[in-house]
Design a protein around this motif. Sequence first.
Motif, PDB file in Angstrom:
ATOM      1  N   PRO A   1      38.598  48.346  42.554  1.00  0.00           N
ATOM      2  CA  PRO A   1      37.456  48.909  41.818  1.00  0.00           C
ATOM      3  C   PRO A   1      36.295  49.307  42.742  1.00  0.00           C
ATOM      4  O   PRO A   1      35.597  50.296  42.482  1.00  0.00           O
ATOM      5  CB  PRO A   1      37.054  47.787  40.858  1.00  0.00           C
ATOM      6  N   GLN A   2      36.121  48.549  43.820  1.00  0.00           N
ATOM      7  CA  GLN A   2      35.054  48.881  44.773  1.00  0.00           C
ATOM      8  C   GLN A   2      35.292  50.242  45.415  1.00  0.00           C
ATOM      9  O   GLN A   2      34.345  50.987  45.695  1.00  0.00           O
ATOM     10  CB  GLN A   2      34.961  47.813  45.869  1.00  0.00           C
ATOM     11  N   TYR A   3      36.561  50.569  45.635  1.00  0.00           N
ATOM     12  CA  TYR A   3      36.914  51.845  46.245  1.00  0.00           C
ATOM     13  C   TYR A   3      36.529  53.011  45.328  1.00  0.00           C
ATOM     14  O   TYR A   3      36.095  54.075  45.796  1.00  0.00           O
ATOM     15  CB  TYR A   3      38.408  51.890  46.566  1.00  0.00           C
ATOM     16  N   VAL A   4      36.660  52.808  44.026  1.00  0.00           N
ATOM     17  CA  VAL A   4      36.278  53.850  43.067  1.00  0.00           C
ATOM     18  C   VAL A   4      34.772  54.116  43.175  1.00  0.00           C
ATOM     19  O   VAL A   4      34.335  55.275  43.231  1.00  0.00           O
ATOM     20  CB  VAL A   4      36.648  53.445  41.629  1.00  0.00           C
ATOM     21  N   VAL A   5      33.976  53.046  43.220  1.00  0.00           N
ATOM     22  CA  VAL A   5      32.525  53.213  43.319  1.00  0.00           C
ATOM     23  C   VAL A   5      32.157  53.881  44.645  1.00  0.00           C
ATOM     24  O   VAL A   5      31.327  54.798  44.681  1.00  0.00           O
ATOM     25  CB  VAL A   5      31.805  51.856  43.170  1.00  0.00           C
ATOM     26  N   GLU A   6      32.763  53.446  45.732  1.00  0.00           N
ATOM     27  CA  GLU A   6      32.511  54.073  47.032  1.00  0.00           C
ATOM     28  C   GLU A   6      32.871  55.556  47.005  1.00  0.00           C
ATOM     29  O   GLU A   6      32.167  56.387  47.605  1.00  0.00           O
ATOM     30  CB  GLU A   6      33.325  53.371  48.118  1.00  0.00           C
ATOM     31  N   SER A   7      33.941  55.887  46.315  1.00  0.00           N
ATOM     32  CA  SER A   7      34.361  57.290  46.235  1.00  0.00           C
ATOM     33  C   SER A   7      33.385  58.119  45.417  1.00  0.00           C
ATOM     34  O   SER A   7      33.112  59.285  45.755  1.00  0.00           O
ATOM     35  CB  SER A   7      35.770  57.378  45.635  1.00  0.00           C
ATOM     36  N   ILE A   8      32.840  57.536  44.347  1.00  0.00           N
ATOM     37  CA  ILE A   8      31.813  58.243  43.567  1.00  0.00           C
ATOM     38  C   ILE A   8      30.595  58.497  44.449  1.00  0.00           C
ATOM     39  O   ILE A   8      30.012  59.590  44.433  1.00  0.00           O
ATOM     40  CB  ILE A   8      31.438  57.437  42.312  1.00  0.00           C
ATOM     41  N   TYR A   9      30.221  57.493  45.238  1.00  0.00           N
ATOM     42  CA  TYR A   9      29.083  57.654  46.159  1.00  0.00           C
ATOM     43  C   TYR A   9      29.356  58.765  47.169  1.00  0.00           C
ATOM     44  O   TYR A   9      28.496  59.620  47.433  1.00  0.00           O
ATOM     45  CB  TYR A   9      28.819  56.332  46.880  1.00  0.00           C
ATOM     46  N   LYS A  10      30.560  58.784  47.705  1.00  0.00           N
ATOM     47  CA  LYS A  10      30.913  59.793  48.708  1.00  0.00           C
ATOM     48  C   LYS A  10      30.905  61.196  48.105  1.00  0.00           C
ATOM     49  O   LYS A  10      30.306  62.130  48.674  1.00  0.00           O
ATOM     50  CB  LYS A  10      32.294  59.481  49.289  1.00  0.00           C
ATOM     51  N   VAL A  11      31.537  61.354  46.964  1.00  0.00           N
ATOM     52  CA  VAL A  11      31.680  62.684  46.360  1.00  0.00           C
ATOM     53  C   VAL A  11      30.322  63.222  45.898  1.00  0.00           C
ATOM     54  O   VAL A  11      30.028  64.409  46.042  1.00  0.00           O
ATOM     55  CB  VAL A  11      32.682  62.642  45.189  1.00  0.00           C
ATOM     56  N   THR A  12      29.488  62.343  45.355  1.00  0.00           N
ATOM     57  CA  THR A  12      28.177  62.783  44.845  1.00  0.00           C
ATOM     58  C   THR A  12      27.107  62.768  45.936  1.00  0.00           C
ATOM     59  O   THR A  12      25.952  63.122  45.673  1.00  0.00           O
ATOM     60  CB  THR A  12      27.705  61.880  43.698  1.00  0.00           C
ATOM     61  N   GLU A  13      27.487  62.354  47.136  1.00  0.00           N
ATOM     62  CA  GLU A  13      26.559  62.261  48.272  1.00  0.00           C
ATOM     63  C   GLU A  13      25.338  61.413  47.925  1.00  0.00           C
ATOM     64  O   GLU A  13      24.216  61.668  48.379  1.00  0.00           O
ATOM     65  CB  GLU A  13      26.129  63.667  48.724  1.00  0.00           C
ATOM     66  N   GLY A  14      25.567  60.400  47.121  1.00  0.00           N
ATOM     67  CA  GLY A  14      24.519  59.458  46.778  1.00  0.00           C
ATOM     68  C   GLY A  14      23.418  60.023  45.905  1.00  0.00           C
ATOM     69  O   GLY A  14      22.334  59.436  45.805  1.00  0.00           O
ATOM     70  N   ASP A  15      23.683  61.118  45.211  1.00  0.00           N
ATOM     71  CA  ASP A  15      22.618  61.807  44.482  1.00  0.00           C
ATOM     72  C   ASP A  15      22.737  61.695  42.968  1.00  0.00           C
ATOM     73  O   ASP A  15      21.884  62.195  42.242  1.00  0.00           O
ATOM     74  CB  ASP A  15      22.597  63.283  44.880  1.00  0.00           C
ATOM     75  N   ALA A  16      23.786  61.056  42.463  1.00  0.00           N
ATOM     76  CA  ALA A  16      23.990  60.977  41.013  1.00  0.00           C
ATOM     77  C   ALA A  16      23.112  59.896  40.400  1.00  0.00           C
ATOM     78  O   ALA A  16      22.679  58.953  41.069  1.00  0.00           O
ATOM     79  CB  ALA A  16      25.456  60.695  40.702  1.00  0.00           C
ATOM     80  N   ILE A  17      22.852  60.024  39.107  1.00  0.00           N
ATOM     81  CA  ILE A  17      22.291  58.935  38.325  1.00  0.00           C
ATOM     82  C   ILE A  17      23.449  58.050  37.899  1.00  0.00           C
ATOM     83  O   ILE A  17      24.441  58.541  37.344  1.00  0.00           O
ATOM     84  CB  ILE A  17      21.534  59.457  37.095  1.00  0.00           C
ATOM     85  N   ILE A  18      23.340  56.765  38.185  1.00  0.00           N
ATOM     86  CA  ILE A  18      24.411  55.834  37.878  1.00  0.00           C
ATOM     87  C   ILE A  18      23.975  54.904  36.756  1.00  0.00           C
ATOM     88  O   ILE A  18      22.992  54.166  36.880  1.00  0.00           O
ATOM     89  CB  ILE A  18      24.802  55.004  39.119  1.00  0.00           C
ATOM     90  N   CYS A  19      24.704  54.952  35.654  1.00  0.00           N
ATOM     91  CA  CYS A  19      24.537  53.995  34.571  1.00  0.00           C
ATOM     92  C   CYS A  19      25.718  53.020  34.630  1.00  0.00           C
ATOM     93  O   CYS A  19      26.762  53.345  35.197  1.00  0.00           O
ATOM     94  CB  CYS A  19      24.510  54.696  33.218  1.00  0.00           C
TER      95      CYS A  19
END
Length: 564
Positions: free
Chosen positions: A369-387
């Motif tokens: 599950p941590q890999y999924v979150v890291e991948s979201i961070y990578k793809v969005t370049e840390g710019d998404a709003i995370i709920c």
Amino acid sequence: MMTGAQILIESLKREGVDLIFGYPGGVLLGVYDTIYDSDITHILPRREQGGIHAAEGYARATGKVGVCFGTSGPGATNLVTGIANAHMDSIPMVVFTGQVATSLIGGDAFQEADIIGITRPIVKHSYMLTDVNETAGVIKEAFHIARTGRPGPVVIDLPKDIMAAKTKFEWPEKVSLTGYNPTVKGHLGQIKKMLRMLESAKKPVIYMGGGVVLSEASEELVKFSEITNVPVVSSFLGLGGFPGTHDNFIGWLGMHGNYASNMAVSDPDFILAIGTRFSDRSTGRLDGFAPNAKIAHIDVDPASISKNVQIEVPIVGDCKAVLKQALGEIDKFNWDKNLAARKEWREVIRAWDKEHPFDYDRTADVIKPQYVVESIYKVTEGDAIICTEVGQNQMWAGQFYKFKRPHQFISSGGLGTMGYGFPAAIGAKLGCPDKEVFDIAGDGSILMNIQELTTAVQNKVAVKVAILNNRYLGMIRQWQNMFFNDRFSHCNLECQPDFVKLAEAFGAVGMRIDRKEDVEAAIRESLKVKDRPVFMDFTVDRNENVFPMIPAGASVSEMLLMKK
């Protein structure tokens, strides 16, 4: 002459309200008939709890006051969880509830509920309208109370006959409330005392909370930290209030916070706490929290100071205003004092972080599950709003996504409300349509308000939902694994729906991801969808636990670390 309903809607316009989340009912028909002619956008949720969570997500993402409506009786009581959630996390909300006619109140009329009495412990203030002439003034006061001082929810109960009565509309230009005058500026003498103590400290730490985000004090805090060169730790809800990639940022502390942050608040000689309430999830056992430190505390709510932790230097005031005052005095102090000791302190903290970073088994073939979150961070370049929802998914989101700015992290902190993340994400996306918004969810929590898929589809809200599907109530399973001898009592979710088919049935996009190598591509594909929600069902390791972890009753220095 205007009806109470017309005065209500005109008052909302005067307060700058552009979006309402609400569910109609019999006693609100006059109000909804007025909304029909209004240019305020109204979003119909599929359950009142979904509506109030969406309004709160909107408020958190935009910094504005969230507004929602519910009818009398069950409509109003369905809002209670959201009101409590906003109260615990200090979110500005004005909540309107329908009520039976004043002549019927107290007579057990159809769909009558004493919502004022029910919510009294979980609101900042509440009103029941008994005279149509009060309507505009009460609304003006409610918004003022909700957004000033320590923000919070205000409830206004709307009897049917008061909304139908007529009077002349008069809008009050200002609010004057006897007994309510929150302190904004801090006491300059206390601020100077804090700066002297900080100047003399050899092992100082700044501990910031969600109040920094709420008061828009991030810019001032970054400047203050850089000038004084003091490291910063965050509470969970403070994430984003100080850039997660900044050299001075250590991480977040508490039950599942990082090792370096928890150790840094266990052994400092001085803590400057800013906009935090020292919750039990952050402090652990109180007698083990910073036993050798002097503490100064900046907070707009005087009741939060010395409530849980004894404070030597209390500073009552708005975080932004007090930091501006401190920056005005900062050049009068010598920040190279104890330079050698402070450099050694920073090296100790860096060594802690290097020795025990947030980590997991990156060699595993199964999706972690941590890999999924890291991948979201990578793809969005840390710019998404995370709920987030609530549980393991929530903690992994906080651990593996680095938040750059305020209002970027939206999660149920104090109340820990399952089912919060998805409707909050809808509200956040409607408030910030140019931002990508993700709900990082568990397969248990996402079902709590799954009906809001219809809301998102109908309104073309392109939120992305990443379900970390382990077919468990994951945090319950973790505690039963660690402290109850693997006696897994009612946490197994083997009989879950097919989330792909479920999403498609609602008219959304559904995706299932079973292989690690497909994770990043699926996230990138989801970002191409601009007109409806996307549910990504990630089949993750069923038995993964969240580490570090502070057991109940332990101090923040007594962390259980990931087994190698």
